[in-house]
Scaffold this motif. Structure first.
Motif, PDB file in Angstrom:
ATOM      1  N   GLY A   3      -3.376   5.473 -15.037  1.00  0.00           N
ATOM      2  CA  GLY A   3      -3.447   6.259 -13.824  1.00  0.00           C
ATOM      3  C   GLY A   3      -4.299   5.594 -12.754  1.00  0.00           C
ATOM      4  N   TYR A   4      -3.945   5.830 -11.524  1.00  0.00           N
ATOM      5  CA  TYR A   4      -4.677   5.258 -10.402  1.00  0.00           C
ATOM      6  C   TYR A   4      -5.472   6.368  -9.721  1.00  0.00           C
ATOM      7  CZ  TYR A   4      -0.900   7.395  -7.758  1.00  0.00           C
ATOM      8  OH  TYR A   4      -0.013   8.295  -7.237  1.00  0.00           O
ATOM      9  N   TYR A   5      -6.420   5.975  -8.904  1.00  0.00           N
ATOM     10  CA  TYR A   5      -7.144   6.934  -8.089  1.00  0.00           C
ATOM     11  C   TYR A   5      -7.359   6.331  -6.708  1.00  0.00           C
ATOM     12  CZ  TYR A   5     -11.395   4.190  -8.989  1.00  0.00           C
ATOM     13  OH  TYR A   5     -12.321   3.188  -9.065  1.00  0.00           O
ATOM     14  N   ILE A   6      -7.554   7.196  -5.725  1.00  0.00           N
ATOM     15  CA  ILE A   6      -7.731   6.760  -4.341  1.00  0.00           C
ATOM     16  C   ILE A   6      -9.192   6.932  -3.953  1.00  0.00           C
ATOM     17  CG2 ILE A   6      -7.082   7.201  -1.945  1.00  0.00           C
ATOM     18  CD1 ILE A   6      -4.342   8.115  -3.000  1.00  0.00           C
ATOM     19  N   ARG A   7      -9.756   5.905  -3.391  1.00  0.00           N
ATOM     20  CA  ARG A   7     -11.163   5.921  -2.987  1.00  0.00           C
ATOM     21  C   ARG A   7     -11.310   5.270  -1.610  1.00  0.00           C
ATOM     22  NH1 ARG A   7     -12.771   0.769  -3.163  1.00  0.00           N
ATOM     23  NH2 ARG A   7     -11.985  -0.651  -4.785  1.00  0.00           N
ATOM     24  N   LEU A   8     -12.489   5.411  -1.030  1.00  0.00           N
ATOM     25  CA  LEU A   8     -12.784   4.761   0.230  1.00  0.00           C
ATOM     26  C   LEU A   8     -12.885   3.248   0.045  1.00  0.00           C
ATOM     27  CD1 LEU A   8     -15.504   7.084   1.823  1.00  0.00           C
ATOM     28  CD2 LEU A   8     -13.099   6.873   2.483  1.00  0.00           C
ATOM     29  N   TYR A   9     -12.511   2.548   1.060  1.00  0.00           N
ATOM     30  CA  TYR A   9     -12.656   1.085   1.081  1.00  0.00           C
ATOM     31  C   TYR A   9     -14.132   0.720   0.964  1.00  0.00           C
ATOM     32  CZ  TYR A   9     -13.202  -3.468   3.355  1.00  0.00           C
ATOM     33  OH  TYR A   9     -13.575  -4.754   3.667  1.00  0.00           O
ATOM     34  N   LYS A  10     -14.396  -0.404   0.291  1.00  0.00           N
ATOM     35  CA  LYS A  10     -15.751  -0.954   0.245  1.00  0.00           C
ATOM     36  C   LYS A  10     -15.692  -2.448   0.531  1.00  0.00           C
ATOM     37  CE  LYS A  10     -15.590  -1.156  -4.829  1.00  0.00           C
ATOM     38  NZ  LYS A  10     -16.193  -0.636  -6.081  1.00  0.00           N
ATOM     39  N   ALA A  11     -16.817  -3.020   0.876  1.00  0.00           N
ATOM     40  CA  ALA A  11     -16.869  -4.398   1.358  1.00  0.00           C
ATOM     41  C   ALA A  11     -16.269  -5.391   0.382  1.00  0.00           C
ATOM     42  CB  ALA A  11     -18.309  -4.778   1.693  1.00  0.00           C
ATOM     43  N   SER A  12     -16.405  -5.167  -0.911  1.00  0.00           N
ATOM     44  CA  SER A  12     -15.891  -6.106  -1.910  1.00  0.00           C
ATOM     45  C   SER A  12     -14.368  -6.134  -1.954  1.00  0.00           C
ATOM     46  CB  SER A  12     -16.442  -5.756  -3.293  1.00  0.00           C
ATOM     47  OG  SER A  12     -16.085  -4.444  -3.662  1.00  0.00           O
ATOM     48  N   ASP A  13     -13.698  -5.179  -1.289  1.00  0.00           N
ATOM     49  CA  ASP A  13     -12.224  -5.142  -1.255  1.00  0.00           C
ATOM     50  C   ASP A  13     -11.649  -6.050  -0.166  1.00  0.00           C
ATOM     51  OD1 ASP A  13     -12.391  -3.057  -3.146  1.00  0.00           O
ATOM     52  OD2 ASP A  13     -12.452  -1.529  -1.574  1.00  0.00           O
ATOM     53  N   TYR A  14     -12.505  -6.606   0.677  1.00  0.00           N
ATOM     54  CA  TYR A  14     -12.095  -7.235   1.924  1.00  0.00           C
ATOM     55  C   TYR A  14     -10.943  -8.228   1.773  1.00  0.00           C
ATOM     56  CZ  TYR A  14     -12.557  -9.766   6.369  1.00  0.00           C
ATOM     57  OH  TYR A  14     -12.323 -10.360   7.586  1.00  0.00           O
ATOM     58  N   HIS A  15     -11.131  -9.260   0.976  1.00  0.00           N
ATOM     59  CA  HIS A  15     -10.124 -10.317   0.879  1.00  0.00           C
ATOM     60  C   HIS A  15      -8.840  -9.803   0.228  1.00  0.00           C
ATOM     61  CE1 HIS A  15     -12.796 -13.375   2.399  1.00  0.00           C
ATOM     62  NE2 HIS A  15     -13.732 -12.990   1.549  1.00  0.00           N
ATOM     63  N   THR A  16      -8.970  -8.894  -0.735  1.00  0.00           N
ATOM     64  CA  THR A  16      -7.785  -8.375  -1.424  1.00  0.00           C
ATOM     65  C   THR A  16      -6.911  -7.555  -0.489  1.00  0.00           C
ATOM     66  OG1 THR A  16      -8.984  -8.309  -3.528  1.00  0.00           O
ATOM     67  CG2 THR A  16      -6.964  -7.009  -3.371  1.00  0.00           C
ATOM     68  N   VAL A  17      -7.516  -6.662   0.283  1.00  0.00           N
ATOM     69  CA  VAL A  17      -6.691  -5.808   1.140  1.00  0.00           C
ATOM     70  C   VAL A  17      -6.073  -6.608   2.286  1.00  0.00           C
ATOM     71  CG1 VAL A  17      -7.988  -3.718   0.560  1.00  0.00           C
ATOM     72  CG2 VAL A  17      -8.635  -5.029   2.578  1.00  0.00           C
ATOM     73  N   ARG A  18      -6.769  -7.601   2.781  1.00  0.00           N
ATOM     74  CA  ARG A  18      -6.182  -8.443   3.827  1.00  0.00           C
ATOM     75  C   ARG A  18      -4.980  -9.206   3.289  1.00  0.00           C
ATOM     76  NH1 ARG A  18      -9.279 -10.373   8.347  1.00  0.00           N
ATOM     77  NH2 ARG A  18      -8.809 -12.537   7.789  1.00  0.00           N
ATOM     78  N   ASP A  19      -5.059  -9.661   2.053  1.00  0.00           N
ATOM     79  CA  ASP A  19      -3.943 -10.382   1.444  1.00  0.00           C
ATOM     80  C   ASP A  19      -2.763  -9.445   1.187  1.00  0.00           C
ATOM     81  OD1 ASP A  19      -2.860 -12.826   0.056  1.00  0.00           O
ATOM     82  OD2 ASP A  19      -2.880 -11.448  -1.648  1.00  0.00           O
ATOM     83  N   ARG A 145       4.610  -5.095  -4.494  1.00  0.00           N
ATOM     84  CA  ARG A 145       5.941  -4.840  -5.038  1.00  0.00           C
ATOM     85  C   ARG A 145       5.904  -4.382  -6.502  1.00  0.00           C
ATOM     86  NH1 ARG A 145      10.993  -6.504  -3.433  1.00  0.00           N
ATOM     87  NH2 ARG A 145      10.087  -7.878  -1.834  1.00  0.00           N
ATOM     88  N   ARG A 146       5.081  -5.007  -7.312  1.00  0.00           N
ATOM     89  CA  ARG A 146       5.082  -4.697  -8.750  1.00  0.00           C
ATOM     90  C   ARG A 146       4.507  -3.311  -9.065  1.00  0.00           C
ATOM     91  NH1 ARG A 146       0.880  -8.083  -7.751  1.00  0.00           N
ATOM     92  NH2 ARG A 146      -1.187  -7.558  -8.587  1.00  0.00           N
ATOM     93  N   HIS A 147       3.913  -2.657  -8.072  1.00  0.00           N
ATOM     94  CA  HIS A 147       3.331  -1.335  -8.301  1.00  0.00           C
ATOM     95  C   HIS A 147       4.096  -0.227  -7.588  1.00  0.00           C
ATOM     96  CE1 HIS A 147      -0.033  -3.061 -10.406  1.00  0.00           C
ATOM     97  NE2 HIS A 147      -0.364  -3.809  -9.380  1.00  0.00           N
ATOM     98  N   ARG A 148       5.249  -0.545  -7.030  1.00  0.00           N
ATOM     99  CA  ARG A 148       6.008   0.460  -6.312  1.00  0.00           C
ATOM    100  C   ARG A 148       6.793   1.357  -7.273  1.00  0.00           C
ATOM    101  NH1 ARG A 148       8.068  -3.853  -1.718  1.00  0.00           N
ATOM    102  NH2 ARG A 148       5.968  -4.288  -0.916  1.00  0.00           N
ATOM    103  N   GLY A 149       7.200   2.510  -6.778  1.00  0.00           N
ATOM    104  CA  GLY A 149       7.970   3.434  -7.593  1.00  0.00           C
ATOM    105  C   GLY A 149       7.121   4.267  -8.530  1.00  0.00           C
ATOM    106  N   LYS A 150       5.798   4.301  -8.306  1.00  0.00           N
ATOM    107  CA  LYS A 150       4.886   5.042  -9.187  1.00  0.00           C
ATOM    108  C   LYS A 150       4.156   6.152  -8.454  1.00  0.00           C
ATOM    109  CE  LYS A 150       4.297   0.733 -11.744  1.00  0.00           C
ATOM    110  NZ  LYS A 150       3.414  -0.392 -12.109  1.00  0.00           N
ATOM    111  N   GLY A 151       4.589   6.456  -7.249  1.00  0.00           N
ATOM    112  CA  GLY A 151       3.982   7.542  -6.491  1.00  0.00           C
ATOM    113  C   GLY A 151       2.748   7.157  -5.701  1.00  0.00           C
ATOM    114  N   ILE A 152       2.395   5.880  -5.680  1.00  0.00           N
ATOM    115  CA  ILE A 152       1.178   5.445  -4.993  1.00  0.00           C
ATOM    116  C   ILE A 152       1.326   5.604  -3.484  1.00  0.00           C
ATOM    117  CG2 ILE A 152      -0.382   3.511  -4.583  1.00  0.00           C
ATOM    118  CD1 ILE A 152       0.436   2.448  -7.361  1.00  0.00           C
ATOM    119  N   GLY A 153       2.465   5.141  -2.947  1.00  0.00           N
ATOM    120  CA  GLY A 153       2.690   5.255  -1.508  1.00  0.00           C
ATOM    121  C   GLY A 153       2.654   6.705  -1.043  1.00  0.00           C
ATOM    122  N   LYS A 154       3.264   7.596  -1.804  1.00  0.00           N
ATOM    123  CA  LYS A 154       3.276   9.016  -1.452  1.00  0.00           C
ATOM    124  C   LYS A 154       1.865   9.579  -1.447  1.00  0.00           C
ATOM    125  CE  LYS A 154       5.341  13.439  -2.806  1.00  0.00           C
ATOM    126  NZ  LYS A 154       6.254  14.115  -3.768  1.00  0.00           N
ATOM    127  N   ALA A 155       1.072   9.222  -2.450  1.00  0.00           N
ATOM    128  CA  ALA A 155      -0.308   9.720  -2.525  1.00  0.00           C
ATOM    129  C   ALA A 155      -1.148   9.209  -1.354  1.00  0.00           C
ATOM    130  CB  ALA A 155      -0.930   9.296  -3.849  1.00  0.00           C
TER     131      ALA A 155
END
Length: 221
Positions: A3-19, A145-155
């Motif tokens: 299961g996934y969870y949604i949280r606020l962005y933090k500084a350590s996410d910087y390079h990953t989210v830009r990519d 792409r590999r994580h699509r179809g699991k309801g993440i976008g909707k959440a």
């Protein structure tokens, strides 16, 4: 994937989210090229240009070269708006995400995480337009792409809608390429409606039918 969870962005996410953002935008290029090649105003002249060297001079090599040039041009014109948009965004709001989204009123940035891996992202900011109702813009939505179809976008969409509702906004808007049919299904299932269409202001986009659509979700009282 657990299961996934949604949280606020933090500084350590910087390079990953830009990519994730950059890859998601450039990914539109393939669908755009395939659509362009279905247009009679594109493929008919292309066939003529490719066929003339073979018919006139019997040169298969020249025909292949002409076809390669045509395909390269189609790819370039489809990719250029995406590449320029990515470059602009990485220098604009995506340059200092913490400052732009988390230190300003009515703005926010979230990521979806699963097993310590970022599997999605989305942002919200006031929609700048002339007059009209108070609208929030859903921005930077991307799920690898590999994580699509699991309801993440909707959440992630629901997170922005709830954020806008709590702050008294009347609607949530977003723009997306017309050819992203999977996204269309998601937005329309959630209650978004098509508001209007537009062409990016780049050379060749109208001729090659590289079109975008604005979606709007009206927040009920």
């Amino acid at each position: 994937m657990s299961g996934y969870y949604i949280r606020l962005y933090k500084a350590s996410d910087y390079h990953t989210v830009r990519d994730i953002f950059a890859r998601g935008i450039v990914e539109h290029t393939g669908a755009g090229c395939r659509h362009t090649l279905t247009l009679p105003r594109i493929w008919m002249p292309s066939v003529v240009v490719m066929g003339l060297p073979l018919l006139i001079a019997g040169s298969l090599l020249t025909s292949i070269l002409a076809g390669t040039i045509i395909l390269g041009l189609i790819y370039y014109i489809n990719r250029r708006p995406n590449s320029l948009y990515v470059s602009f965004s990485l220098r604009d709001d995506m340059l200092d995400i913490q400052k732009y989204y988390l230190q300003c009123e009515d703005r926010c940035f979230w990521v979806a995480e699963s097993d310590r891996e970022i599997v999605g992202m989305v942002a919200a900011a006031p929609f700048l337009h002339n007059g009209g109702e108070k609208q929030m813009e859903l921005k930077r939505l991307s799920v690898p792409r590999r994580h699509r179809g699991k309801g993440i976008g909707k959440a992630l969409c629901r997170t922005v809608i709830d954020f806008a509702r709590r702050r008294g906004y009347k609607a949530v808007v977003l723009n997306t390429p017309v050819l992203k049919t999977s996204s269309f299904y998601l937005y329309e299932k959630m209650g978004f409606r098509k508001s209007y269409y537009f062409y990016p202001d780049y050379f060749g986009t109208r001729y090659m039918d590289i079109e975008y659509v604005i979606y709007q979700y009206d927040i009920q009282e």
